[in-house]
Structure formats: C-alpha cells, structure tokens
Design an enzyme around this catalytic site. Structure first.
Site, short mmCIF file in Angstrom:
data_model
loop_
_atom_site.label_atom_id
_atom_site.label_comp_id
_atom_site.label_asym_id
_atom_site.label_seq_id
_atom_site.Cartn_x
_atom_site.Cartn_y
_atom_site.Cartn_z
N GLU A 121 0.82 -1.20 0.00
CA GLU A 121 0.00 0.00 0.00
C GLU A 121 0.87 1.26 0.00
O GLU A 121 1.93 1.28 0.60
CB GLU A 121 -0.94 -0.03 1.20
CG GLU A 121 -1.98 -1.14 0.99
CD GLU A 121 -2.90 -1.40 2.16
OE1 GLU A 121 -3.98 -1.93 1.91
OE2 GLU A 121 -2.54 -1.12 3.30
N CYS A 161 3.52 8.41 1.15
CA CYS A 161 3.96 7.47 2.18
C CYS A 161 4.11 6.12 1.47
O CYS A 161 3.14 5.57 0.96
CB CYS A 161 2.90 7.40 3.28
SG CYS A 161 3.24 6.16 4.53
N CYS A 217 5.97 -5.31 15.89
CA CYS A 217 5.36 -4.32 16.78
C CYS A 217 3.90 -4.72 17.06
O CYS A 217 3.13 -4.96 16.13
CB CYS A 217 5.42 -2.93 16.16
SG CYS A 217 7.10 -2.45 15.73
N CYS A 264 0.85 -2.60 15.47
CA CYS A 264 0.85 -2.26 14.05
C CYS A 264 0.21 -3.38 13.21
O CYS A 264 0.55 -4.55 13.35
CB CYS A 264 2.28 -2.03 13.58
SG CYS A 264 2.38 -1.63 11.82
N SER A 300 10.97 5.32 15.33
CA SER A 300 9.74 5.01 16.07
C SER A 300 10.14 4.54 17.45
O SER A 300 10.53 3.39 17.63
CB SER A 300 8.96 3.91 15.34
OG SER A 300 8.67 4.35 14.03
N CYS A 316 -1.33 5.60 9.71
CA CYS A 316 -0.18 4.83 10.20
C CYS A 316 -0.63 3.56 10.90
O CYS A 316 -1.54 3.59 11.72
CB CYS A 316 0.60 5.59 11.26
SG CYS A 316 1.39 7.05 10.70
N1 SAH Z 1 9.00 0.20 10.18
C1 SAH Z 1 9.13 1.64 10.13
C2 SAH Z 1 8.17 2.32 9.19
C3 SAH Z 1 6.73 1.87 9.16
S1 SAH Z 1 5.70 2.32 10.50
C4 SAH Z 1 9.04 2.21 11.51
O1 SAH Z 1 8.81 1.47 12.44
O2 SAH Z 1 9.27 3.40 11.68
C5 SAH Z 1 5.43 4.04 10.35
C6 SAH Z 1 5.00 4.70 11.66
O3 SAH Z 1 3.68 4.31 12.03
C7 SAH Z 1 5.88 4.30 12.82
O4 SAH Z 1 6.24 5.40 13.59
C8 SAH Z 1 4.99 3.37 13.61
O5 SAH Z 1 5.38 3.28 14.92
C9 SAH Z 1 3.64 4.00 13.41
N2 SAH Z 1 2.52 3.13 13.71
C10 SAH Z 1 2.45 1.79 13.61
N3 SAH Z 1 1.25 1.33 13.97
C11 SAH Z 1 0.51 2.42 14.30
C12 SAH Z 1 -0.85 2.61 14.73
N4 SAH Z 1 -1.68 1.59 14.88
N5 SAH Z 1 -1.26 3.88 14.96
C13 SAH Z 1 -0.43 4.93 14.76
N6 SAH Z 1 0.84 4.82 14.35
C14 SAH Z 1 1.31 3.57 14.12
#
Ligand code: SAH
Length: 345
Positions: A93, A106, A117, A120, A219, A338
C-alpha cells in the site's frame, strides 16, 4: 514465472555494455535508461525514438516489472490510499497525504514486515519479501501522478512509513532514493525524504557512513527497555543503549536532527516515569518529537491515552526545550493511517 531479466535491475553501465555487446552503440543504453527511469515507461513499445528491431530485441531479453494501482480509495480529507499490485501479484500500500503546504507520499519498502510491533497492523502480515528499488520508485511516480491529477501540484515530500522496515531492505531503499533524487530520475531533494525506522543500530551507523542526505525518523514509543520490549519485541535484540549509541554516531556524522515518533497509550507508557525517561533520552542527541495519534487496529489491547497524559508529555518536553508536535491521523476513514496498512481493501 517470467525468466527474463528485470531490465531495471541493470545499472546504466550494464545497459550500455549490453548494447555494445550486441553490436550497437553505448549511447543506446543511455536512451533506454532515460525511458526506464525519468520517463517511467512501462512498455518497450512506448520508447518512441528507438527502432522497432531494438525494441523487439529488448522484449526478447528483458521485462519491465511495473506496478499497477489495483484499487484506489479517497478519504474525505483528500488522502488517497492505493493498493499496489506487484508483478508477482503481491500487494503493498502507498498513500498520498495532502496538506495545505505540502503533498506527501507514504511508501512501502517490504511486502508485510519483518518486525513484530504489537500495535501495528502490518506486523501481522509477517514479511513476505523485500521490494526491489524499481518497485519503491514506481510507488513514488504513481503518487506524483495522482498528486498532479487530484491536487494540481507535484509531490513535495516522501516518507518511508508505509509497510515494512526500510532498514531491513537497506540496499533497495538506498537505490530507490538515489533514483528519486537523481536528475536521471525524479530530481527530488533528499531533504524532503524521511526514512522511518524502528531502530536497527548497525544500519543507522551504516547510513551515516554512507553519507545519506535524507532525514531520519525513529519510532521510539518508549525510552524504557522493559516497556519498549513489550510493545516492540525486537527491542530485546536492539536495546535502547545500542540505539542511542548509533544515533549519537549518526548525529556526529550528519549533523541532522532526529525525529522520534511516539504514541502514548493508556496504561502502557502514560506515567510520569515514562515521560521522564523520554525527556532524558531526548537529551542525548538533538531531536524533535512527533506525538502520533494512535489508530486502533483491534478492540482494546491498545488505547490512546487521555488528553491529560498527552499534555504531560508536551509540557515536560517543552520545559526542556525539546520541540514537540502532535500529529493527527489522516485518511482514517479508509484505513490509510499509520499502522493500518494491512491489505484490508
Ligand atoms: N518500520 C518503520 C516504518 C513503518 S511504520 C518504523 O517502524 O518506523 C510508520 C510509523 O507508524 C511508525 O512510527 C509506527 O510506529 C507508526 N505506527 C504503527 N502502527 C501504528 C498505529 N496503529 N497507529 C499509529 N501509528 C502507528
């Protein structure tokens, strides 16, 4: 499966050699390279200044593994989410996020994600494969087209915050960014690109050594190992002290501030101790903090903390002269925000 070579895996030099070895001029390689990258054609037939026999020869030897926008959803706030179909049928996506002052793409770096995580949605897909450099580049081209079509302006910024952990696909991400920033590609400024990582210390150092010119976001979500490991289990392998050391190295080499992304969850990281740990961590390396609104991915386990808890973070960071922004989600109604990217569409 197609056994022909993906032509965009070749460097310009390799393309030039190919033509010389086939009795043509090296210059032909330059022409083809331009069609493939800055003009982004998806078929050899569209290379209009190339002779029919040469196009046929290319077709006999190579493929262009282009991507396709398989489905597009538009949010009330102007955000567009694309399900992008890759040549092998897999889906990633990419999102277009317009604001008054900028238009941001993005993009994804992996199909699924190698990290785990807990909050996520992409983590649940596991990692299926890395994207090639051209698949990353093509997402940017596709979103730039949409930006011009729907918002009458070119793309201004790119964030690697889609599916996947960019540093776990280091070479292809760097190659794609080289193409995006090169005049032979899109000619965008590296200053407008941000790579977001969960924090792989060794690779953060490598980026510094490679003298990359884009921005780095990490992150973080907790500055306490015990808490961070619970929500981002890979932190066990790459604890905060190692991350800190890598970030100090990054700053010493690049002199560029880091952005920490941080979500505050109820009952997880909303106490005074959590705030203090973050403030302390922020003092190691010049940085700013983006407090991100949580986008729920299931019922219950994680919940956005109260406004009060958020305010505690904001006031403590500000008291310590650390810049803090609150980031509201975009495209929530279409699961484009995100952490919501999980091929639901
Ligand atoms: N793997 C990379 C990039 C993808 S995630 C990383 O971890 O940075 C992009 C951003 O979205 C990260 O800051 C992550 O922590 C955040 N993110 C992931 N799940 C989320 C959620 N459910 N709500 C809000 N932000 C989220």
């Amino acid at each position: 499966m197609n056994s022909k070579t993906d032509i965009r895996a070749l460097t310009k030099e390799q393309l030039r050699d190919f033509f010389v070895n086939n009795g043509d001029k090296a210059f032909r390689g330059n022409q083809i390279y331009e069609w493939l990258w800055s003009k982004s054609v998806h078929n050899f037939e569209d290379m209009t200044n190339i002779s029919k026999s040469t196009r046929q020869m290319l077709d006999d030897n190579f493929v262009i593994n282009n991507i396709e926008v398989d489905a597009m959803q538009r949010s009330n706030d102007g955000t567009i989410k694309n399900a992008i179909k890759l040549h092998d049928g897999k889906i990633v996506e990419s999102v277009l996020i317009p604001t008054e002052s900028r238009t941001t793409a993005c993009v994804s770096s992996q199909v699924g994600c190698s990290l785990d995580c807990k909050f996520c949605a992409t983590a649940r897909l596991k990692r299926m494969r890395n994207l090639n450099a051209d698949e990353i580049y093509d997402q940017v081209v596709a979103i730039d087209k949409q930006s011009q079509l729907y918002h009458n302006r070119k793309l201004t910024n790119i964030v690697f915050m889609g599916m996947g952990e960019p540093l776990m696909n280091y070479n292809n991400v760097i190659k794609a960014i080289d193409k995006i920033t090169s005049n032979e590609g899109l000619g965008m400024s590296a200053k407008r690109i941000t790579v977001s990582t969960s924090g792989v210390p060794k690779l953060i150092k490598k980026m510094a050594d490679d003298e990359v010119r884009f921005n780095l976001a990490v992150s973080l979500h907790s500055a306490i190992d015990e808490v961070r490991t619970k929500i981002m289990p890979f932190n066990h392998r790459f604890p905060l002290a190692d991350l800190r050391e890598a970030l100090e190295y990054w700053y010493s080499k690049t002199k560029r501030k880091i952005t920490y992304e941080y979500i505050v969850w109820q009952g997880i990281n909303d106490t005074k101790k959590d705030v203090e740990a973050l403030v302390k961590y922020c003092k190691y390396v010049p940085c700013k903090v983006n407090l991100i609104e949580y986008n729920p991915i299931d019922d219950g386990e994680f919940q956005q903390a109260s406004r009060n808890a958020l305010n505690n973070y904001i006031s403590n960071l500000e008291m310590n002269d650390i810049v803090v922004n609150v980031r509201h989600s975009r495209g929530k109604d279409i699961d484009a925000a995100c952490g919501q990217l999980a091929n639901k569409s």
